[in-house]
Design a protein around this motif. Structure first.
Motif, PDB file in Angstrom:
ATOM      1  N   SER A   8       0.808  -1.216   0.000  1.00  0.00           N
ATOM      2  CA  SER A   8       0.000   0.000   0.000  1.00  0.00           C
ATOM      3  C   SER A   8       0.842   1.267   0.000  1.00  0.00           C
ATOM      4  CB  SER A   8      -0.929   0.011   1.221  1.00  0.00           C
ATOM      5  OG  SER A   8      -0.164  -0.035   2.421  1.00  0.00           O
ATOM      6  N   TYR A   9       2.086   1.174   0.471  1.00  0.00           N
ATOM      7  CA  TYR A   9       2.973   2.340   0.526  1.00  0.00           C
ATOM      8  C   TYR A   9       3.806   2.469  -0.751  1.00  0.00           C
ATOM      9  CZ  TYR A   9       6.492   5.552   2.453  1.00  0.00           C
ATOM     10  OH  TYR A   9       7.321   6.627   2.687  1.00  0.00           O
ATOM     11  N   ARG A  11       3.986   3.057  -3.991  1.00  0.00           N
ATOM     12  CA  ARG A  11       3.222   3.579  -5.119  1.00  0.00           C
ATOM     13  C   ARG A  11       4.105   4.140  -6.227  1.00  0.00           C
ATOM     14  NH1 ARG A  11      -1.465   1.049  -4.648  1.00  0.00           N
ATOM     15  NH2 ARG A  11      -2.545   1.463  -2.673  1.00  0.00           N
ATOM     16  N   GLY A  70      -0.719  -8.739  -0.293  1.00  0.00           N
ATOM     17  CA  GLY A  70      -1.216  -7.455   0.195  1.00  0.00           C
ATOM     18  C   GLY A  70      -2.386  -7.593   1.151  1.00  0.00           C
ATOM     19  N   GLU A  94       0.213  -5.702   6.510  1.00  0.00           N
ATOM     20  CA  GLU A  94       0.071  -6.698   5.454  1.00  0.00           C
ATOM     21  C   GLU A  94       0.620  -8.046   5.915  1.00  0.00           C
ATOM     22  OE1 GLU A  94       1.543  -5.127   1.754  1.00  0.00           O
ATOM     23  OE2 GLU A  94       0.155  -3.425   1.805  1.00  0.00           O
TER      24      GLU A  94
END
Length: 536
Positions: free
Chosen positions: A24-25, A27, A491, A504
Motif C-alpha cells: 500500500s505504501y 506507489r 497485500g 500486510e
C-alpha cells in the motif's frame, strides 16, 4: 510496551524503519525508484578515492584495481538487490534470515552504520572545502553547516528523498560531465599524460599495488545497503512490468558500481591534469572542488567557475548525505530496538549518526583517507560477501538456507553461527593482514583474504550445522498465503491486537497468548516474550 509500539506505528516520519515495506505504501514506478536510488551515488568521494589511489600507485594499477572493485560489487550486489526488491525488505532484514539470526545481525548493522558516518564525514569534508574556497567559510564551520543542513530533509524519509533525487539529478549530471568532456575535447594530449602517469610509487603495474587500490575502492561495498533502502520500495513484479522491473533492479542495485567506477577514473584523470598543468596542483589534486574549479576556469569567467564549483559540491553532498543519514538512522534504530526492546524513534539516531560524522570531520579524517577506507573495506566485504554467498550458495545450491527470507522475532533463532562465524573470522583475519600481522608480503591482499574466507566459511558452517539454526519455526500460525499468484508478498491486511494498526500479511504472526495477530514491530518491543510462539 503497548505505548512504545503505538508510538512507533503512529509516527508518520518513520518510513517503515524496522519492518517490511507494505504494498500500500509502494506507489512509485520502477523508474522513479531506480532514479532515486542512483541519485544517492552522486557523491564526490569517488573522485577523491580515484585520485588518491592513482597518485599513490599510478594510473595502470588504479585502473586495474577499479576493475577488480567493480567485478566484486557486481557479483555480490546482485543477490541482495534481488531479495530486497522482490521481498521488500532492507539489508538488515535480509541479513537476519541469511545466516545471522535475529540478534546476530546486530553485528552487521553496526558495520553498516559505521559505513554511513564515515562516508557522511568524507562528503561533509569535501563540501566544507568547497565552502572555504568559494565563500571563505572556515573549515570547522563548513563541517557544521554540511551536517546540520541535511536534518530537515532526512527526517521525512522516502517521500522527500525521492523528490530530492529526481529533481536534482539532471543538473548534477550536467555539472559533472561537462568539464570532463570539455577537457578531453580541448586537450586530447591529456589522455596520453593520464595513461602514462606512474604515481608516487614510480613503478609499473603489479598485483600487490592493484590489490591495494582495489582494497580502498572496496570500502564502498556497503553502498549496496543504501541502494537497497530505496529498492525495497519497488512495486510488485508482474508479467506486465517484468522487463522494467529487472532493468531497474540491475541498474539501481549492483549497477551503481558502473557509475562509481567511472567517477573514480574521472577523479584520477582530473587529478593528473592538475598535477601536470597547474602550479602546486599536486597539493590539491585529490580535492574534487579544486578538480572541477580548475576545469571550469578554462571554460568560463572566474566568478561563474567558482559559483558552479560550489553548486556542484553542495548538490552532490546533499544528495548523498541525506541518504547516509537516512540509512544510518535505520541501522542504529534497528540495532537499538532489538537489543533493548525499546523504540526511541528514528530521529534520535539521525542526530547520533550526524554527531559521530561531525567529530570525524573535525578530526580531519580526509588527511588519512586511504587508511580509513582500506581498514573498513575488510569489514564491509566480510559482511556483504557472507550474505551474498548465503543467498547464492546456501539457499539455491546447497538448499540448507530457506529461500524465502524471514525477519520476524520468534521465527528466527537468536544467533545463527553460519553468518556470525563467517563475518567475525573473515573480517578479523583480514584486518590483521591489513595491518601487517602476518607479514608485509601478504598485507596488500587483505581484500582477497576477506572475500575468500567469507566465500568458504559461509557454506562450510551451513554444512557443519546442517542448516538447523536458520529457522526456529516454519509456521507462523496464520493460514493465509504469504505470496500472491506472481510470487510477490501478499497485500492481505490483518490487524495487530497490540497496537490496533493494520499490517500486510508478511509483517504479522499469530500471538502465543491470545487468539489474535501481532505485528513484527510489537514482537520487537515485547519485553517479556508474551507474544512469541514457542520453538517448533
Amino acid at each position: 510496551m503497548v505505548l512504545e509500539a503505538d508510538q512507533a506505528t503512529k509516527e508518520t516520519l518513520e518510513d517503515y524503519t524496522l519492518r517490511f515495506a507494505p504494498r500500500s505504501y509502494r506507489r512509485w514506478s520502477t523508474g522513479v525508484v531506480a532514479v532515486s536510488a542512483l541519485g544517492g551515488i552522486a557523491y564526490l568521494a569517488d573522485f577523491a578515492i580515484g585520485a588518491n589511489i592513482g597518485i599513490s600507485y599510478g594510473t595502470g594499477n588504479a585502473l586495474w584495481g577499479i576493475g577488480v572493485f567493480a567485478l566484486v560489487i557486481m557479483l555480490t550486489g546482485f543477490p541482495v538487490a534481488y531479495y530486497a526488491a522482490r521481498y521488500n525488505i532492507d539489508l538488515d532484514l535480509i541479513t537476519r534470515g541469511s545466516g545471522f539470526g535475529y540478534y546476530g545481525s546486530v553485528i552487521t548493522n553496526v558495520i553498516f552504520a559505521t559505513f554511513t558516518f564515515i562516508f557522511f564525514a568524507l562528503e561533509g569534508s569535501i563540501m566544507a572545502q568547497g565552502l572555504e574556497l568559494g565563500l571563505g567559510i572556515p573549515l570547522w564551520l563548513g563541517y557544521a553547516i554540511s551536517t546540520l543542513m541535511v536534518i530537515p530533509l532526512v527526517i521525512y524519509g522516502m517521500k522527500a528523498l525521492a523528490k530530492l533525487q529526481v529533481w536534482t539529478t539532471p543538473l548534477w549530471l550536467v555539472l559533472m560531465v561537462g568539464p570532463f568532456a570539455y577537457l578531453v575535447i580541448s586537450d586530447p594530449d591529456s589522455v596520453g599524460t593520464f595513461l602514462a602517469y606512474s604515481g608516487n610509487s614510480g613503478g609499473g603495474v603489479n598485483f600487490g599495488s592493484i590489490m591495494l587500490c582495489a582494497g580502498v575502492c572496496l570500502s564502498l561495498i556497503a553502498q549496496i545497503a543504501e541502494q537497497i533502502d530505496y529498492l525495497r520500495f519497488m512495486p510488485p513484479k508482474t508479467p506486465e512490468n517484468s522487463g522494467k522491473w529487472w532493468r531497474a533492479v540491475l541498474l539501481a542495485g549492483p549497477g551503481w558500481v558502473i557509475f562509481g567506477a567511472i567517477k573514480q577514473i574521472v577523479g584520477l584523470f582530473l587529478a593528473v591534469y592538475l598535477i601536470a598543468n597547474i602550479v602546486d596542483g599536486a597539493a590539491v589534486a585529490n580535492e574534487p572542488v579544486h578538480q572541477f574549479l580548475e576545469i571550469y576556469r578554462n571554460m568560463m569567467p572566474q566568478w561563474l567557475a567558482m559559483t558552479l564549483a560550489v553548486i556542484l559540491v553542495v548538490i552532490s553532498q546533499i544528495k548523498i548525505n541525506v541518504t547516509n543519514a537516512y540509512s544510518g538512522s535505520l541501522a542504529w534504530t534497528n540495532s537499538f530496538t532489538r537489543v533493548t526492546r525499546r523504540y526511541p524513534g528514528r530521529l534520535v539516531f539521525v542526530l547520533v549518526n550526524l554527531a559521530i560524522a561531525l567529530i570525524l570531520m573535525e578530526a580531519d579524517m580526509f588527511s588519512f583517507l586511504n587508511t580509513i577506507l582500506g581498514f573498513y573495506a575488510n569489514l564491509g566485504m566480510a559482511w556483504v560477501v557472507t550474505v551474498a554467498t548465503d543467498i547464492a550458495i546456501n539457499k539455491y545450491l546447497l538448499k540448507l538456507s530457506p529461500k524465502v527470507p524471514e525477519f520476524r522475532r520468534g521465527m528466527l533463532y537468536a544467533v545463527n553461527p553460519v553468518g556470525v562465524v563467517s563475518v567475525v573470522v573473515s573480517g578479523g583475519v583480514s584486518i590483521i593482514v591489513f595491518f601487517g600481522g602476518f607479514g608485509s608480503w601478504i598485507e596488500p591482499y587483505s581484500p582477497v583474504v576477506a572475500v575468500l574466507l567469507a566465500l568458504v566459511l559461509t557454506p562450510l558452517m551451513a554444512v557443519l550445522t546442517k542448516g538447523k539454526y536458520y529457522l526456529r519455526r516454519t509456521d507462523d500460525g496464520i493460514d493465509l498465503p504469504m505470496f500472491d499468484e506472481h510470487g510477490n508478498p501478499s497485500g492481505a491486511v490483518l490487524t495487530c491486537h497490540v497496537c490496533r494498526q493494520e499490517y500486510e500479511r508478511p509483517d504479522v504472526a499469530r500471538c502465543a497468548t491470545h487468539d489474535a495477530i501481532v505485528c513484527s514491530l510489537c514482537l520487537s518491543t515485547d519485553k517479556v516474550g508474551d507474544h512469541l510462539l514457542p520453538a517448533q
